[in-house]
Scaffold this motif. Structure first.
Motif, PDB file in Angstrom:
ATOM      1  N   TYR A 131      -3.536 -79.073 -69.664  1.00 55.50           N
ATOM      2  CA  TYR A 131      -3.619 -80.492 -69.731  1.00 55.50           C
ATOM      3  C   TYR A 131      -3.830 -81.066 -69.601  1.00 55.50           C
ATOM      4  N   ASN A 132      -4.237 -82.468 -70.465  1.00 57.23           N
ATOM      5  CA  ASN A 132      -4.383 -83.755 -69.441  1.00 57.23           C
ATOM      6  C   ASN A 132      -3.217 -84.337 -68.414  1.00 57.23           C
ATOM      7  N   GLN A 133      -3.357 -85.385 -67.628  1.00 55.39           N
ATOM      8  CA  GLN A 133      -2.482 -86.239 -66.582  1.00 55.39           C
ATOM      9  C   GLN A 133      -1.370 -86.597 -67.404  1.00 55.39           C
ATOM     10  N   ALA A 137      -1.841 -84.610 -74.108  1.00 51.07           N
ATOM     11  CA  ALA A 137      -3.359 -83.932 -74.712  1.00 51.07           C
ATOM     12  C   ALA A 137      -4.379 -82.847 -74.408  1.00 51.07           C
ATOM     13  N   THR A 138      -4.838 -82.049 -74.721  1.00 48.43           N
ATOM     14  CA  THR A 138      -5.654 -81.381 -73.369  1.00 48.43           C
ATOM     15  C   THR A 138      -6.958 -82.308 -73.171  1.00 48.43           C
ATOM     16  N   PRO A 139      -7.403 -81.109 -72.200  1.00 45.65           N
ATOM     17  CA  PRO A 139      -8.075 -82.734 -71.487  1.00 45.65           C
ATOM     18  C   PRO A 139      -9.290 -82.888 -72.362  1.00 45.65           C
ATOM     19  N   SER A 140      -9.475 -82.375 -73.090  1.00 45.84           N
ATOM     20  CA  SER A 140     -10.817 -82.530 -74.600  1.00 45.84           C
ATOM     21  C   SER A 140     -10.630 -83.983 -75.330  1.00 45.84           C
ATOM     22  N   GLY A 141      -9.440 -83.835 -74.660  1.00 48.89           N
ATOM     23  CA  GLY A 141      -8.432 -85.595 -75.956  1.00 48.89           C
ATOM     24  C   GLY A 141      -7.500 -84.700 -77.310  1.00 48.89           C
ATOM     25  N   GLN A 142      -7.625 -83.446 -77.207  1.00 44.67           N
ATOM     26  CA  GLN A 142      -6.573 -83.225 -78.335  1.00 44.67           C
ATOM     27  C   GLN A 142      -4.847 -82.868 -78.734  1.00 44.67           C
ATOM     28  N   PRO A 143      -4.409 -84.393 -79.252  1.00 43.60           N
ATOM     29  CA  PRO A 143      -3.157 -84.527 -79.282  1.00 43.60           C
ATOM     30  C   PRO A 143      -2.235 -83.521 -79.369  1.00 43.60           C
ATOM     31  N   LEU A 144      -1.287 -83.366 -78.356  1.00 40.45           N
ATOM     32  CA  LEU A 144      -0.582 -81.809 -78.448  1.00 40.45           C
ATOM     33  C   LEU A 144       0.425 -82.184 -79.635  1.00 40.45           C
ATOM     34  N   ASN A 145       0.935 -83.222 -79.732  1.00 44.40           N
ATOM     35  CA  ASN A 145       2.005 -83.446 -81.387  1.00 44.40           C
ATOM     36  C   ASN A 145       2.604 -82.321 -81.715  1.00 44.40           C
ATOM     37  N   GLY A 146       4.064 -82.300 -79.781  1.00 41.50           N
ATOM     38  CA  GLY A 146       4.761 -81.214 -79.821  1.00 41.50           C
ATOM     39  C   GLY A 146       4.690 -79.954 -80.076  1.00 41.50           C
ATOM     40  N   GLU A 147       2.968 -79.435 -80.222  1.00 46.15           N
ATOM     41  CA  GLU A 147       2.623 -78.140 -79.767  1.00 46.15           C
ATOM     42  C   GLU A 147       2.155 -77.775 -78.322  1.00 46.15           C
TER      43      GLU A 147
END
Length: 263
Positions: A131-133, A137-147
Motif C-alpha cells: 500500500y502507499n503512504q 491506494a496501492t504503490p502504483s495508484g490503484q484506489p483501495l475503496n474499502g477493499e
C-alpha cells in the motif's frame, strides 16, 4: 430359578450395545481432538514464533520476507532491528522515512524503507510494499475503496511466492486475532481501515517463523523516544552507537535467522 436365569440373560443382551456405545464415544472424542486446530500458545502478533518445520527456501538458502506498506507505523518500527540483523548477511540499502502519523502511537514513527539487498551469505531478503503512504491506494495508484485486504492479497499474489501468499492469508485472516472494539477479530480486520498488517517471515532448513505487527520488545513509542528523526537514528547505528532496544530486538531476529539456517 429359570425365571432368574432368563432375567440375567436378558441383561446380557444389552452388554454388547453398551460396549459399542462406549467405543463410538471414544472414537468421536479422539477424532474431535485430532481434528481440532493446533493453536500456538504464543500469538504471532508482536511475537516471532515458529509456525512450521517446513523449509520453503530453495537450495539450502534461508529466505527472509518483509511485507508492509510505505506509511505503516508497525513497519517503520520493525525496520530498525530487521535492518541491523540483515547487516550480518549482506549490504542493505535503505532510505530514512516517517510513517503515517497516528495520534495513539505518539505521531509519525521514524523508520526505514528497504531499497536493495546484496547478500554475502546464503541468507536472501525480499521486501514488498503493498500500500502507499496513506493507506488509500496501492504503490502504483490503484484506489483501495474499502477493499484493502483483497487488493493487498492480489498485490502479494502477483509478486511473492505462492506459499508466502498462503501463509500471510492464513495467519492474518484465520490464525491471529486481536481485541478491537471489544470484539476478538482476525488481525487484518482489527483497525478502522481493515488491511494486511506488516509481516516478517523467515524460512530455511530449520523451519519457518512469522511475526505480525511490531516486535513486543520494541513498541513504536519507544522508537519515537530515541529520536523523531530517522536520519539521526540511522547515522547513530552506522557509527556503532546502536540504541539498546533496537540492538536487543535485532539480536532476537538474528537468532531466528540463525536457527532457520540450521539443517
Amino acid at each position: 430359578m429359570a425365571k432368574g436365569k432368563k432375567k440375567n440373560e436378558s441383561r446380557l443382551v444389552y452388554i454388547p450395545f453398551v460396549a459399542l456405545i462406549i467405543v463410538i464415544v471414544i472414537f468421536f472424542a479422539i477424532g474431535f481432538r485430532s481434528s481440532s486446530p493446533t493453536v500456538s500458545a504464543e500469538s504471532a502478533f508482536t511475537n516471532i514464533v515458529k509456525v512450521s518445520s517446513v523449509d520453503y527456501a530453495p537450495n539450502g538458502t534461508t529466505q527472509v520476507y518483509f511485507i508492509s506498506w510505505y506509511g505503516c507505523p508497525y513497519g517503520a518500527t520493525l525496520s530498525w532491528p530487521l535492518y541491523l540483523a540483515l547487516t550480518h548477511y549482506g549490504n542493505v540499502s535503505v532510505e530514512p522515512h516517517l510513517s503515517l502519523a497516528e495520534p495513539d502511537l505518539g505521531g509519525a514513527i521514524p523508520g526505514l524503507l528497504f531499497e536493495n539487498f546484496q547478500p554475502n551469505s546464503s541468507v536472501q531478503f525480499h521486501f514488498y510494499y503493498i500500500y502507499n503512504q496513506y493507506l488509500n491506494a496501492t504503490p502504483s495508484g490503484q484506489p483501495l475503496n474499502g477493499e484493502a485486504i483483497q487488493i493487498g492479497l492480489q498485490e502479494l499474489q502477483t509478486s511473492a511466492p505462492n506459499w508466502v501468499f498462503n501463509l500471510v492469508k492464513e495467519y492474518q485472516l484465520n490464525k491471529t486475532t486481536v481485541l478491537y472494539n471489544n470484539n476478538q477479530l482476525p488481525i487484518a480486520l482489527g483497525s478502522p481501515i481493515p488491511h494486511l498488517v506488516t509481516t516478517l517471515i523467515v524460512t530455511g532448513p530449520g523451519g519457518t517463523w512469522i511475526l505480525l505487527g511490531y516486535p513486543k520488545s520494541l513498541p513504536p513509542s519507544q522508537v519515537i523516544s530515541i529520536s523523531h528523526d530517522p536520519s539521526q537514528i540511522l547515522s547513530e547505528i552506522k557509527s556503532g552507537n546502536v540504541p539498546s532496544p533496537i540492538e536487543a530486538t535485532s539480536q532476537t531476529i538474528y537468532q531466528v535467522i540463525q536457527k532457520a539456517s540450521e539443517s
